[in-house]
Scaffold this motif. Sequence first.
Motif, PDB file in Angstrom:
ATOM      1  N   TYR A   7       0.865  -1.166   0.000  1.00 35.81           N
ATOM      2  CA  TYR A   7       0.000   0.000   0.000  1.00 35.81           C
ATOM      3  C   TYR A   7       0.906   1.221   0.000  1.00 35.81           C
ATOM      4  CZ  TYR A   7      -3.488   3.383   1.506  1.00 35.81           C
ATOM      5  OH  TYR A   7      -4.326   4.463   1.578  1.00 35.81           O
ATOM      6  N   THR A  11      -0.173   7.841  -2.326  1.00 37.60           N
ATOM      7  CA  THR A  11      -1.219   7.785  -3.356  1.00 37.60           C
ATOM      8  C   THR A  11      -2.465   7.020  -2.944  1.00 37.60           C
ATOM      9  OG1 THR A  11      -0.348   5.752  -4.345  1.00 37.60           O
ATOM     10  CG2 THR A  11       0.530   7.858  -5.177  1.00 37.60           C
ATOM     11  N   GLN A  13      -2.709   3.948  -3.362  1.00 31.95           N
ATOM     12  CA  GLN A  13      -2.814   2.876  -4.358  1.00 31.95           C
ATOM     13  C   GLN A  13      -2.021   1.651  -3.903  1.00 31.95           C
ATOM     14  OE1 GLN A  13      -4.733   3.254  -7.261  1.00 31.95           O
ATOM     15  NE2 GLN A  13      -5.343   5.080  -6.116  1.00 31.95           N
ATOM     16  N   GLU A  15       0.578  -1.372  -5.057  1.00 37.55           N
ATOM     17  CA  GLU A  15       1.550  -1.721  -6.093  1.00 37.55           C
ATOM     18  C   GLU A  15       1.993  -3.161  -5.914  1.00 37.55           C
ATOM     19  OE1 GLU A  15       4.530   1.265  -5.542  1.00 37.55           O
ATOM     20  OE2 GLU A  15       5.623   0.114  -4.061  1.00 37.55           O
ATOM     21  N   ARG A  32      -3.705  -8.394  -3.239  1.00 37.38           N
ATOM     22  CA  ARG A  32      -4.069  -7.010  -3.548  1.00 37.38           C
ATOM     23  C   ARG A  32      -5.193  -6.545  -2.616  1.00 37.38           C
ATOM     24  NH1 ARG A  32      -3.236  -3.436  -7.312  1.00 37.38           N
ATOM     25  NH2 ARG A  32      -1.984  -4.855  -8.555  1.00 37.38           N
ATOM     26  N   GLU A  36      -5.186  -3.381  -0.050  1.00 35.80           N
ATOM     27  CA  GLU A  36      -6.161  -2.297  -0.156  1.00 35.80           C
ATOM     28  C   GLU A  36      -6.751  -1.939   1.204  1.00 35.80           C
ATOM     29  OE1 GLU A  36      -8.814  -3.976  -3.051  1.00 35.80           O
ATOM     30  OE2 GLU A  36      -7.662  -3.161  -4.731  1.00 35.80           O
TER      31      GLU A  36
END
Length: 60
Positions: A7, A11, A13, A15, A32, A36
């Motif tokens: 994480y 951002t 986001q 990766e 993922r 998140e």
Amino acid sequence: MATEYYYVLATGQVEEGRQTGASGRMGPYASREEAEKAMAIAKERNERWEKDDRAWNDED
């Protein structure tokens, strides 16, 4: 080697793999979806640790 997800704090986001410097990311996470949820996981851990600290110090 299994894929690791991170994480990115700047951002918000996720990766795949280590792309951002260590001070700018949280992880690794196995998926993922888990990455998140990094901020929620950190919040839950912090609350649990604070509760444990209060109990250790007889503040409850």
